[in-house]
Motif scaffolding. Structure first.
Motif, mmCIF file in Angstrom:
data_model
loop_
_atom_site.group_PDB
_atom_site.id
_atom_site.type_symbol
_atom_site.label_atom_id
_atom_site.label_comp_id
_atom_site.label_asym_id
_atom_site.label_seq_id
_atom_site.Cartn_x
_atom_site.Cartn_y
_atom_site.Cartn_z
ATOM 1 N N GLY A 68 0.777 -1.225 0.000
ATOM 2 C CA GLY A 68 0.000 0.000 0.000
ATOM 3 C C GLY A 68 0.810 1.278 0.000
ATOM 4 N N PHE A 69 2.115 1.186 -0.243
ATOM 5 C CA PHE A 69 2.939 2.393 -0.287
ATOM 6 C C PHE A 69 2.798 3.065 -1.645
ATOM 7 C CE2 PHE A 69 5.335 -0.224 2.836
ATOM 8 C CZ PHE A 69 5.108 0.585 3.934
ATOM 9 N N SER A 70 2.874 4.375 -1.647
ATOM 10 C CA SER A 70 2.805 5.112 -2.904
ATOM 11 C C SER A 70 4.142 4.994 -3.630
ATOM 12 C CB SER A 70 2.492 6.594 -2.636
ATOM 13 O OG SER A 70 3.623 7.218 -2.042
ATOM 14 N N LEU A 71 4.125 5.266 -4.923
ATOM 15 C CA LEU A 71 5.376 5.257 -5.684
ATOM 16 C C LEU A 71 6.321 6.337 -5.175
ATOM 17 C CD1 LEU A 71 4.151 4.566 -9.329
ATOM 18 C CD2 LEU A 71 5.048 2.955 -7.648
ATOM 19 N N ALA A 72 5.762 7.444 -4.704
ATOM 20 C CA ALA A 72 6.603 8.512 -4.135
ATOM 21 C C ALA A 72 7.312 8.021 -2.875
ATOM 22 C CB ALA A 72 5.766 9.752 -3.831
ATOM 23 N N ASP A 73 6.598 7.274 -2.025
ATOM 24 C CA ASP A 73 7.216 6.706 -0.814
ATOM 25 C C ASP A 73 8.351 5.749 -1.201
ATOM 26 O OD1 ASP A 73 5.450 8.011 0.893
ATOM 27 O OD2 ASP A 73 4.099 6.283 1.066
ATOM 28 N N ILE A 74 8.082 4.917 -2.186
ATOM 29 C CA ILE A 74 9.076 3.934 -2.622
ATOM 30 C C ILE A 74 10.301 4.647 -3.194
ATOM 31 C CG2 ILE A 74 9.519 2.050 -4.257
ATOM 32 C CD1 ILE A 74 6.444 1.381 -3.927
ATOM 33 N N LEU A 132 6.893 4.837 7.855
ATOM 34 C CA LEU A 132 5.890 4.514 6.837
ATOM 35 C C LEU A 132 5.043 3.318 7.259
ATOM 36 C CD1 LEU A 132 8.018 4.964 3.579
ATOM 37 C CD2 LEU A 132 6.131 6.412 4.358
ATOM 38 N N VAL A 133 5.678 2.324 7.844
ATOM 39 C CA VAL A 133 4.947 1.137 8.311
ATOM 40 C C VAL A 133 3.960 1.528 9.411
ATOM 41 C CG1 VAL A 133 5.206 -1.039 9.597
ATOM 42 C CG2 VAL A 133 6.665 -0.567 7.618
ATOM 43 N N ALA A 134 4.393 2.365 10.340
ATOM 44 C CA ALA A 134 3.507 2.803 11.421
ATOM 45 C C ALA A 134 2.311 3.572 10.852
ATOM 46 C CB ALA A 134 4.275 3.661 12.422
ATOM 47 N N ASP A 135 2.576 4.468 9.897
ATOM 48 C CA ASP A 135 1.488 5.228 9.268
ATOM 49 C C ASP A 135 0.525 4.305 8.537
ATOM 50 O OD1 ASP A 135 2.667 7.546 10.194
ATOM 51 O OD2 ASP A 135 3.512 8.127 8.241
ATOM 52 N N LYS A 136 1.074 3.349 7.775
ATOM 53 C CA LYS A 136 0.241 2.422 7.012
ATOM 54 C C LYS A 136 -0.583 1.548 7.962
ATOM 55 C CE LYS A 136 -0.163 2.134 3.349
ATOM 56 N NZ LYS A 136 -1.218 2.687 2.489
ATOM 57 N N ARG A 137 0.036 1.086 9.053
ATOM 58 C CA ARG A 137 -0.674 0.266 10.036
ATOM 59 C C ARG A 137 -1.845 1.057 10.632
ATOM 60 N NH1 ARG A 137 1.501 -4.040 12.983
ATOM 61 N NH2 ARG A 137 3.545 -3.322 12.335
ATOM 62 N N GLU A 138 -1.605 2.316 10.967
ATOM 63 C CA GLU A 138 -2.658 3.163 11.538
ATOM 64 C C GLU A 138 -3.802 3.346 10.540
ATOM 65 O OE1 GLU A 138 -2.988 7.791 12.887
ATOM 66 O OE2 GLU A 138 -1.172 6.713 13.458
ATOM 67 N N THR A 139 -3.467 3.588 9.293
ATOM 68 C CA THR A 139 -4.489 3.752 8.260
ATOM 69 C C THR A 139 -5.301 2.481 8.090
ATOM 70 O OG1 THR A 139 -3.134 5.368 7.062
ATOM 71 C CG2 THR A 139 -4.861 4.262 5.800
ATOM 72 N N LEU A 140 -4.621 1.347 8.016
ATOM 73 C CA LEU A 140 -5.316 0.074 7.853
ATOM 74 C C LEU A 140 -6.181 -0.259 9.063
ATOM 75 C CD1 LEU A 140 -2.542 -2.079 6.156
ATOM 76 C CD2 LEU A 140 -4.639 -1.223 5.104
#
Length: 130
Positions: A65-71, A94-102
């Motif tokens: 779920g990371f954006s291409l900009a993040d990658i 990024l993992v913490a942010d993605k976990r929170e979003t999910l």
């Protein structure tokens, strides 16, 4: 340091497309986004082992779920700091942010499922009274 044949192995765009089950158009798009940097012989793109690894990481990042900009930012950090300390710290963020979003999406889905269940019960009760 001795280079083995694997160290200098190159790949065509069609080989990478087959290996990772993506279209050549997708690979060219990732190149346009600065994620891959193949060399060229005339019009032919020649991808290195590093390009292959970056394509693999790009596809994995997208699945997570990371954006291409993040990658791209992670690749840039790695290129600037080979010790990868900064990259790893950024990745943890990024993992913490993605976990929170999910987690929020999961809570939202649970709520919608409860609402659907209640609506379904109301409809079944109304049908039973007809």
């Amino acid at each position: 340091m001795t280079q083995t044949r694997d160290d200098v192995r190159t790949f065509s765009i069609s080989e990478l497309a087959r290996e990772f089950d993506v279209t050549t158009r997708s690979i060219r798009f990732y190149e346009d986004q600065g994620l891959l940097n193949p060399t060229r012989q005339g019009q032919t793109r020649i991808y290195s082992r590093q390009d292959r690894v970056r394509l693999k990481l790009t596809l994995r990042g997208k699945r997570l779920g990371f954006s291409l900009a993040d990658i791209r930012d992670l690749f840039d950090l790695y290129d600037a700091d080979k010790s990868s300390r900064t990259q790893l710290q950024t990745m943890l963020g990024l993992v913490a942010d993605k976990r929170e979003t999910l987690q929020q999406q999961l809570e939202d889905i649970k709520m919608v499922l409860l609402e659907l269940e209640a609506a379904e019960q109301r409809c079944q009760q109304a049908l039973a009274q007809l």
